[in-house]
Design a protein around this motif. Structure first.
Motif, PDB file in Angstrom:
ATOM      1  N   MET A 138     -14.369 -26.751  47.439  1.00  0.00           N
ATOM      2  CA  MET A 138     -15.644 -27.076  48.068  1.00  0.00           C
ATOM      3  C   MET A 138     -16.524 -25.846  48.129  1.00  0.00           C
ATOM      4  O   MET A 138     -16.069 -24.712  47.895  1.00  0.00           O
ATOM      5  CB  MET A 138     -15.396 -27.589  49.499  1.00  0.00           C
ATOM      6  N   SER A 139     -17.774 -26.081  48.463  1.00  0.00           N
ATOM      7  CA  SER A 139     -18.684 -25.006  48.837  1.00  0.00           C
ATOM      8  C   SER A 139     -18.843 -25.081  50.348  1.00  0.00           C
ATOM      9  O   SER A 139     -19.265 -26.110  50.888  1.00  0.00           O
ATOM     10  CB  SER A 139     -20.039 -25.169  48.148  1.00  0.00           C
ATOM     11  N   LEU A 140     -18.477 -24.005  51.056  1.00  0.00           N
ATOM     12  CA  LEU A 140     -18.528 -23.947  52.518  1.00  0.00           C
ATOM     13  C   LEU A 140     -19.599 -22.935  52.915  1.00  0.00           C
ATOM     14  O   LEU A 140     -19.425 -21.732  52.704  1.00  0.00           O
ATOM     15  CB  LEU A 140     -17.154 -23.534  53.062  1.00  0.00           C
ATOM     16  N   TYR A 141     -20.719 -23.440  53.429  1.00  0.00           N
ATOM     17  CA  TYR A 141     -21.860 -22.590  53.759  1.00  0.00           C
ATOM     18  C   TYR A 141     -22.260 -21.719  52.559  1.00  0.00           C
ATOM     19  O   TYR A 141     -22.666 -20.571  52.699  1.00  0.00           O
ATOM     20  CB  TYR A 141     -21.566 -21.729  54.986  1.00  0.00           C
ATOM     21  N   GLY A 142     -22.117 -22.280  51.362  1.00  0.00           N
ATOM     22  CA  GLY A 142     -22.523 -21.602  50.140  1.00  0.00           C
ATOM     23  C   GLY A 142     -21.441 -20.773  49.487  1.00  0.00           C
ATOM     24  O   GLY A 142     -21.652 -20.247  48.386  1.00  0.00           O
ATOM     25  N   HIS A 143     -20.279 -20.640  50.112  1.00  0.00           N
ATOM     26  CA  HIS A 143     -19.160 -19.881  49.547  1.00  0.00           C
ATOM     27  C   HIS A 143     -18.127 -20.862  48.974  1.00  0.00           C
ATOM     28  O   HIS A 143     -17.830 -21.894  49.593  1.00  0.00           O
ATOM     29  CB  HIS A 143     -18.498 -19.020  50.622  1.00  0.00           C
ATOM     30  N   THR A 144     -17.569 -20.539  47.826  1.00  0.00           N
ATOM     31  CA  THR A 144     -16.601 -21.432  47.192  1.00  0.00           C
ATOM     32  C   THR A 144     -15.197 -21.165  47.720  1.00  0.00           C
ATOM     33  O   THR A 144     -14.735 -20.019  47.761  1.00  0.00           O
ATOM     34  CB  THR A 144     -16.625 -21.264  45.662  1.00  0.00           C
ATOM     35  N   VAL A 145     -14.535 -22.235  48.147  1.00  0.00           N
ATOM     36  CA  VAL A 145     -13.195 -22.144  48.723  1.00  0.00           C
ATOM     37  C   VAL A 145     -12.315 -23.200  48.060  1.00  0.00           C
ATOM     38  O   VAL A 145     -12.752 -24.336  47.826  1.00  0.00           O
ATOM     39  CB  VAL A 145     -13.222 -22.364  50.250  1.00  0.00           C
ATOM     40  N   CYS A 146     -11.091 -22.825  47.749  1.00  0.00           N
ATOM     41  CA  CYS A 146     -10.170 -23.716  47.043  1.00  0.00           C
ATOM     42  C   CYS A 146      -8.820 -23.712  47.755  1.00  0.00           C
ATOM     43  O   CYS A 146      -8.345 -22.661  48.209  1.00  0.00           O
ATOM     44  CB  CYS A 146     -10.014 -23.248  45.596  1.00  0.00           C
ATOM     45  N   PHE A 147      -8.197 -24.899  47.851  1.00  0.00           N
ATOM     46  CA  PHE A 147      -6.898 -25.056  48.494  1.00  0.00           C
ATOM     47  C   PHE A 147      -5.933 -25.715  47.510  1.00  0.00           C
ATOM     48  O   PHE A 147      -6.248 -26.777  46.944  1.00  0.00           O
ATOM     49  CB  PHE A 147      -7.003 -25.936  49.743  1.00  0.00           C
ATOM     50  N   ILE A 148      -4.769 -25.105  47.315  1.00  0.00           N
ATOM     51  CA  ILE A 148      -3.757 -25.659  46.402  1.00  0.00           C
ATOM     52  C   ILE A 148      -2.449 -25.863  47.164  1.00  0.00           C
ATOM     53  O   ILE A 148      -1.861 -24.912  47.682  1.00  0.00           O
ATOM     54  CB  ILE A 148      -3.488 -24.722  45.205  1.00  0.00           C
ATOM     55  N   ASN A 149      -2.006 -27.112  47.222  1.00  0.00           N
ATOM     56  CA  ASN A 149      -0.723 -27.473  47.826  1.00  0.00           C
ATOM     57  C   ASN A 149       0.271 -27.714  46.696  1.00  0.00           C
ATOM     58  O   ASN A 149       0.050 -28.581  45.848  1.00  0.00           O
ATOM     59  CB  ASN A 149      -0.901 -28.726  48.685  1.00  0.00           C
ATOM     60  N   CYS A 150       1.360 -26.940  46.671  1.00  0.00           N
ATOM     61  CA  CYS A 150       2.315 -26.990  45.559  1.00  0.00           C
ATOM     62  C   CYS A 150       3.708 -27.418  46.012  1.00  0.00           C
ATOM     63  O   CYS A 150       4.121 -27.139  47.140  1.00  0.00           O
ATOM     64  CB  CYS A 150       2.455 -25.612  44.898  1.00  0.00           C
ATOM     65  N   HIS A 151       4.404 -28.054  45.100  1.00  0.00           N
ATOM     66  CA  HIS A 151       5.853 -28.247  45.226  1.00  0.00           C
ATOM     67  C   HIS A 151       6.452 -27.766  43.902  1.00  0.00           C
ATOM     68  O   HIS A 151       6.289 -28.414  42.866  1.00  0.00           O
ATOM     69  CB  HIS A 151       6.202 -29.709  45.482  1.00  0.00           C
ATOM     70  N   LEU A 152       7.096 -26.608  43.963  1.00  0.00           N
ATOM     71  CA  LEU A 152       7.609 -25.964  42.753  1.00  0.00           C
ATOM     72  C   LEU A 152       9.093 -26.266  42.571  1.00  0.00           C
ATOM     73  O   LEU A 152       9.758 -26.738  43.498  1.00  0.00           O
ATOM     74  CB  LEU A 152       7.358 -24.459  42.827  1.00  0.00           C
ATOM     75  N   PRO A 153       9.653 -26.010  41.380  1.00  0.00           N
ATOM     76  CA  PRO A 153      11.050 -26.361  41.093  1.00  0.00           C
ATOM     77  C   PRO A 153      12.032 -25.698  42.061  1.00  0.00           C
ATOM     78  O   PRO A 153      11.837 -24.572  42.509  1.00  0.00           O
ATOM     79  CB  PRO A 153      11.268 -25.857  39.666  1.00  0.00           C
ATOM     80  N   ALA A 154      13.104 -26.428  42.355  1.00  0.00           N
ATOM     81  CA  ALA A 154      14.125 -25.963  43.298  1.00  0.00           C
ATOM     82  C   ALA A 154      15.180 -25.105  42.589  1.00  0.00           C
ATOM     83  O   ALA A 154      15.110 -24.872  41.381  1.00  0.00           O
ATOM     84  CB  ALA A 154      14.776 -27.164  43.972  1.00  0.00           C
ATOM     85  N   HIS A 155      16.126 -24.613  43.390  1.00  0.00           N
ATOM     86  CA  HIS A 155      17.344 -23.899  42.972  1.00  0.00           C
ATOM     87  C   HIS A 155      17.100 -22.418  42.693  1.00  0.00           C
ATOM     88  O   HIS A 155      16.043 -21.999  42.212  1.00  0.00           O
ATOM     89  CB  HIS A 155      18.015 -24.576  41.768  1.00  0.00           C
ATOM     90  N   MET A 156      18.113 -21.647  43.016  1.00  0.00           N
ATOM     91  CA  MET A 156      18.084 -20.190  42.955  1.00  0.00           C
ATOM     92  C   MET A 156      17.672 -19.671  41.575  1.00  0.00           C
ATOM     93  O   MET A 156      16.888 -18.736  41.449  1.00  0.00           O
ATOM     94  CB  MET A 156      19.470 -19.642  43.323  1.00  0.00           C
ATOM     95  N   GLU A 157      18.195 -20.290  40.521  1.00  0.00           N
ATOM     96  CA  GLU A 157      18.035 -19.744  39.173  1.00  0.00           C
ATOM     97  C   GLU A 157      16.681 -20.049  38.533  1.00  0.00           C
ATOM     98  O   GLU A 157      16.413 -19.603  37.411  1.00  0.00           O
ATOM     99  CB  GLU A 157      19.147 -20.274  38.262  1.00  0.00           C
ATOM    100  N   ASN A 158      15.804 -20.784  39.210  1.00  0.00           N
ATOM    101  CA  ASN A 158      14.566 -21.245  38.575  1.00  0.00           C
ATOM    102  C   ASN A 158      13.324 -20.439  38.971  1.00  0.00           C
ATOM    103  O   ASN A 158      12.215 -20.958  38.961  1.00  0.00           O
ATOM    104  CB  ASN A 158      14.336 -22.723  38.889  1.00  0.00           C
ATOM    105  N   THR A 159      13.514 -19.173  39.282  1.00  0.00           N
ATOM    106  CA  THR A 159      12.365 -18.345  39.667  1.00  0.00           C
ATOM    107  C   THR A 159      11.307 -18.306  38.574  1.00  0.00           C
ATOM    108  O   THR A 159      10.102 -18.478  38.837  1.00  0.00           O
ATOM    109  CB  THR A 159      12.815 -16.909  39.989  1.00  0.00           C
TER     110      THR A 159
END
Length: 455
Positions: A138-159
């Motif tokens: 969105m543009s908030l009072y003229g400033h651009t702001v972005c929100f990202i909600n993630c669900h990334l892969p599980a398990h120790m070895e998947n960095t």
């Protein structure tokens, strides 16, 4: 090293308080109460915006199809909590189990523009949405702001897979023209079940460190902290100190770590990070940085987990932020107000005026809303600005609403102007009273009776 934030002192600078929530809810239904989660019992000033990112919302086929047709139970739940407090659901985006909701105070609506959503699948090589990211910008009072909600892969070895997926999410482009890329926004928030684990240390050392509240012994082996030392793009993101217990994995309805046969090692899987574009540009330049260039900054007020919630094997995490910004917008695009007394006894009038050059459309409309309205489509009635116009001059226009559409019960209401071109509310009136029709009738009868006695 993360970018250090600073902002010049200026009388015009405003602070907007944002409260971010990330929670893997494990397909559960909403809990009975979220007062502490949303800090509704706080003595601090009320939040200006709530950003709520959920993972693993129930997405079985029957639930998901129902949620496509109607609001999902979690959205309904948060609307029922926040709308009586003067918040409206500004936007939401859903991708299977990922859900992102944004609520704002009414007063900010005319200054939030260009709201757009996106989702990026990363499960099954990009063909399945059980993992990935959902985004609102969105543009908030003229400033651009972005929100990202993630669900990334599980398990120790998947960095490495987690990092690759996040880079793919960052590279996504919004479909609309003239929308900046994710990293070109003034402020970017990244949060969710990022699934980074604690490497090397055994489960007994990890649990003993947690029991003794010596979390700092574990920070160096947190996979996200380790990755930030190596990956340049991650070094642009800031995060508060992990001064709370790892938020995964717990037995349900308890604060006891996993007692199942798998005995998962505790981890800080649930995280909130942010990035300020101007600071990162400054960090990459050799020339002097002018403080005047810095018109927005982010301050982390608190970063905590909430141990009392036990509906899933994750504990929710919240971050409360102060956005200090110099508004680039000072006037709403449209101002509007009711005219005269409003009741269901007669047709009613309202007037509005728009700034020069406002991109009006024949599909624009003005809605009558209860003051506790939940979202832009939660109107009582509406009028088309062109079809229902009755007069116009250089300064303002008048629109009427039929008496048949005005609620008999009366109460406190708002008028909102919805722009079809901008796909958002661009003007909102002050609250006003619609008179209860029965009370009005009784008042008339009392008046007639008084006149009769005076004859």
């Amino acid at each position: 090293m993360a970018c250090v934030e600073d902002i010049s002192s200026d009388d015009e600078i405003h602070e907007e308080v944002l409260h971010l929530v990330t929670w893997n809810v494990g397909t559960a239904s909403p809990p009975p109460d979220v007062t502490s989660l949303l800090q509704l019992d706080s003595l601090s000033p009320a939040m200006d915006m709530y950003v709520i990112g959920l993972q693993e919302v129930n997405s079985r086929i029957t639930n998901f199809l129902s949620d496509l047709a109607f609001d999902d139970p979690w959205s309904i739940f948060f609307m029922s909590v926040l709308s009586p407090l003067g918040y409206i659901k500004l936007s939401s985006v859903r991708m299977q189990g990922l859900l992102l909701l944004i609520f704002v105070k009414h007063a900010h609506l005319p200054f939030i523009r260009d709201v757009h959503t996106h989702y990026t699948r990363t499960g099954l090589y990009g063909y399945w949405g059980n993992k990935g990211g959902v985004t609102i910008r969105m543009s908030l009072y003229g400033h651009t702001v972005c929100f990202i909600n993630c669900h990334l892969p599980a398990h120790m070895e998947n960095t490495e897979q987690r990092l690759d997926d996040f880079e793919k999410i960052l590279e996504m482009q919004f479909e609309e023209e003239n929308i900046p890329s994710t990293l070109d926004h003034d402020v970017l928030f990244w949060f969710g079940d990022l699934n980074f684990r604690i490497a090397d240390y055994g489960i007994h050392f990890v649990r003993e460190s947690i029991n003794n509240r010596r979390y700092n012994l574990l920070w160096d082996k947190d996979q996200l902290n380790m990755a930030k030392k190596k990956e340049a793009f991650l070094q642009e993101f800031s995060e508060g100190p992990l001064q709370f217990k790892p938020t995964y994995k717990f037995d349900l309805h308890s604060d006891v770590y996993d007692t199942s046969e798998k005995k998962r090692k505790p981890a800080w899987t649930d995280r909130i990070l942010w990035r300020v574009k101007s600071l990162c540009q400054h960090a990459s330049k050799e020339d002097d940085f002018s403080e005047e260039e810095q018109t927005i900054s982010v301050t982390l007020n608190n970063y905590i987990s909430h141990m009392s919630y036990g509906i899933s094997d994750h504990k929710p995490v919240t971050g409360t932020f102060g956005l200090e910004l110099k508004p680039l917008l000072s006037d709403p695009l449209v101002t509007l107000s009711p005219e005269g007394e409003w009741s269901a006894e007669h047709d009613v009038l309202l007037s509005y005026s728009a700034v020069p050059g406002f991109p009006s459309s024949a599909w624009d409309w003005i809605g009558l809303f209860k003051v506790t309205f939940r979202h832009a489509n939660d109107y009582v009635t509406y009028a088309w600005v062109e079809d229902d116009e009755i007069s116009s001059n250089e300064d303002s226009k008048q629109v009427y609403m039929s008496a048949a559409e005005i609620p008999d019960m009366g109460g406190e209401f708002l008028l909102c102007y919805y722009s079809n071109n901008l796909q958002s509310i661009v003007g909102i009136s002050q609250p006003f009273q619609v008179i209860h029709l029965e009370a009005l009738i009784n008042l008339d009868w009392n008046f007639y009776f008084f006149c009769f006695l005076c004859i």
